[in-house]
Design a protein around this motif. Sequence first.
Motif, mmCIF file in Angstrom:
data_model
loop_
_atom_site.group_PDB
_atom_site.id
_atom_site.type_symbol
_atom_site.label_atom_id
_atom_site.label_comp_id
_atom_site.label_asym_id
_atom_site.label_seq_id
_atom_site.Cartn_x
_atom_site.Cartn_y
_atom_site.Cartn_z
ATOM 1 N N ALA A 52 0.829 -1.205 0.000
ATOM 2 C CA ALA A 52 0.000 0.000 0.000
ATOM 3 C C ALA A 52 0.862 1.254 0.000
ATOM 4 O O ALA A 52 0.541 2.252 -0.662
ATOM 5 C CB ALA A 52 -0.935 -0.011 1.213
ATOM 6 N N GLU A 53 1.962 1.201 0.744
ATOM 7 C CA GLU A 53 2.858 2.360 0.783
ATOM 8 C C GLU A 53 3.445 2.649 -0.594
ATOM 9 O O GLU A 53 3.518 3.800 -1.039
ATOM 10 C CB GLU A 53 3.975 2.103 1.794
ATOM 11 N N ARG A 54 3.811 1.590 -1.309
ATOM 12 C CA ARG A 54 4.356 1.780 -2.656
ATOM 13 C C ARG A 54 3.279 2.307 -3.614
ATOM 14 O O ARG A 54 3.561 3.117 -4.502
ATOM 15 C CB ARG A 54 4.939 0.463 -3.170
ATOM 16 N N GLN A 55 2.044 1.823 -3.431
ATOM 17 C CA GLN A 55 0.953 2.299 -4.281
ATOM 18 C C GLN A 55 0.725 3.804 -4.102
ATOM 19 O O GLN A 55 0.574 4.550 -5.083
ATOM 20 C CB GLN A 55 -0.327 1.529 -3.958
ATOM 21 N N VAL A 56 0.715 4.250 -2.854
ATOM 22 C CA VAL A 56 0.510 5.665 -2.580
ATOM 23 C C VAL A 56 1.655 6.499 -3.161
ATOM 24 O O VAL A 56 1.445 7.540 -3.794
ATOM 25 C CB VAL A 56 0.363 5.909 -1.071
ATOM 26 N N ALA A 57 2.886 6.031 -2.945
ATOM 27 C CA ALA A 57 4.037 6.753 -3.478
ATOM 28 C C ALA A 57 4.000 6.802 -5.002
ATOM 29 O O ALA A 57 4.375 7.807 -5.615
ATOM 30 C CB ALA A 57 5.328 6.097 -2.996
ATOM 31 N N THR A 58 3.531 5.721 -5.632
ATOM 32 C CA THR A 58 3.422 5.703 -7.092
ATOM 33 C C THR A 58 2.423 6.738 -7.585
ATOM 34 O O THR A 58 2.666 7.431 -8.584
ATOM 35 C CB THR A 58 2.993 4.300 -7.568
ATOM 36 N N LEU A 105 -5.464 14.063 -9.989
ATOM 37 C CA LEU A 105 -5.919 12.743 -9.553
ATOM 38 C C LEU A 105 -4.841 12.013 -8.770
ATOM 39 O O LEU A 105 -5.136 11.310 -7.795
ATOM 40 C CB LEU A 105 -6.331 11.922 -10.775
ATOM 41 N N GLY A 106 -3.592 12.155 -9.197
ATOM 42 C CA GLY A 106 -2.506 11.478 -8.483
ATOM 43 C C GLY A 106 -2.432 11.900 -7.032
ATOM 44 O O GLY A 106 -2.305 11.069 -6.124
ATOM 45 N N ILE A 112 -6.251 9.715 -0.555
ATOM 46 C CA ILE A 112 -7.358 8.861 -0.105
ATOM 47 C C ILE A 112 -6.855 7.469 0.255
ATOM 48 O O ILE A 112 -7.221 6.902 1.302
ATOM 49 C CB ILE A 112 -8.436 8.786 -1.198
ATOM 50 N N GLN A 113 -6.015 6.891 -0.597
ATOM 51 C CA GLN A 113 -5.481 5.566 -0.314
ATOM 52 C C GLN A 113 -4.615 5.559 0.942
ATOM 53 O O GLN A 113 -4.618 4.600 1.716
ATOM 54 C CB GLN A 113 -4.662 5.061 -1.516
ATOM 55 N N TRP A 114 -3.884 6.618 1.125
ATOM 56 C CA TRP A 114 -3.054 6.733 2.330
ATOM 57 C C TRP A 114 -3.939 6.711 3.580
ATOM 58 O O TRP A 114 -3.659 5.984 4.551
ATOM 59 C CB TRP A 114 -2.261 8.033 2.239
ATOM 60 N N ALA A 115 -5.021 7.496 3.552
ATOM 61 C CA ALA A 115 -5.905 7.556 4.713
ATOM 62 C C ALA A 115 -6.629 6.226 4.936
ATOM 63 O O ALA A 115 -6.796 5.770 6.070
ATOM 64 C CB ALA A 115 -6.924 8.687 4.531
ATOM 65 N N ARG A 116 -7.070 5.577 3.852
ATOM 66 C CA ARG A 116 -7.856 4.349 3.990
ATOM 67 C C ARG A 116 -7.025 3.147 4.408
ATOM 68 O O ARG A 116 -7.491 2.280 5.147
ATOM 69 C CB ARG A 116 -8.553 4.037 2.669
ATOM 70 N N LYS A 117 -5.789 3.091 3.933
ATOM 71 C CA LYS A 117 -5.020 1.858 4.134
ATOM 72 C C LYS A 117 -3.910 1.952 5.166
ATOM 73 O O LYS A 117 -3.521 0.928 5.731
ATOM 74 C CB LYS A 117 -4.414 1.410 2.803
ATOM 75 N N LEU A 118 -3.410 3.150 5.446
ATOM 76 C CA LEU A 118 -2.200 3.240 6.259
ATOM 77 C C LEU A 118 -2.355 4.071 7.522
ATOM 78 O O LEU A 118 -1.642 3.825 8.495
ATOM 79 C CB LEU A 118 -1.050 3.816 5.414
#
Length: 358
Positions: A52-58, A105-106, A112-118
């Motif tokens: 998830a961390e890599r996804q957010v950074a991407t 969007l990035g 959003i992904q950072w808040a939801r997953k990490l």
Amino acid sequence: MSKPSSPAVPGNEDAVAMDPHAPIPAEPIDNPGLPAHEPRPTDIDPKAEKRAERQVATLFGISVVAAVLFCVAYFTFDIGEDPDTFMGIGASNFFLGLFLGLSLLGIGIGAIQWARKLMSDVEIVEYRHTAASTEEDREEAISALQQGLEDSGIARRPLIRNTLLGALAIFPVPLVVLLRDLGPLPGDVLEHTVWEEGMRVVNDISGTPIRPEEVQIGQLVNAEPAIFFERDAEGEPVMGAHDVLIAKTKAAVILVRMSPSEITPAPGRENWGVDGILCYSKICTHVGCPIALWEQQTHHLLCPCHQSTFDLADNGRVIFGPAARAVPQLPLAVDSEGYLIATQDFDEPVGPSYWERG
């Protein structure tokens, strides 16, 4: 005297919901019926957390790349009379919109992904109050903010932190680039007009050159530089319609004629007129309104917007109203064919005063 709060008893919460003036329960409901909290995959699986961390950074990295590509597209694709196209539409607009959207969007999806997953996934209870916060409450709020900062993991997740900072830092660049479309770069554009030595003064409607004998004493003529009406060898206008409109905002002038004995030229302006014919800017020095209300007996020029009044027999001096500067004068002469011409551009900026103008 206020009513005492009723104790938290079963069914009291329904009374509060139906009657806003009902006593407030002293404590929150122990079990409001919510399902048991379930941990997220990233809370129990270190591999899922790293993924998830890599996804957010991407996503933040995509934002950076898209912002850079926006700037590249801005300078790459041609617009105007022969624009570049892509799939039948303007390539510039298509790619500018695409890359600006991806950049936004990035950042948005990444956050959003950072808040939801990490970020910390906990349920909290907030007590409401009607009075001002106490010092203890304020200290508690600061502590909660600090706790939220720790829960976000931004300090211990440098990859996310650095890519987010990079995305936020690069995102304003496209906005700065877009400022270029607001008009020409300032430079000395406020200091000069299209008037130059030898340029004829022509009627602003017909574009015909003006001879001194055609202007009567007491007459006012609205005029412009001849370049607005000139055409090249192929019959095309020397200046495009858009450029003419912009130039007119500063180059429009008025010709007036009075008895030479009534004119009091300033030192150095003794030869700026032709047989009592003087030329002044048509643009008021207050807020830039066009002026042409001429009183031939007093030689006064009145601006209709705020009643600034200028004495054209006395170098355009302000005699009434909010204008702070004399209306600029254009020096005149006669060419070899007997037509009125300018001998130079205005020797001062035309139009409203601004902070850099003395």
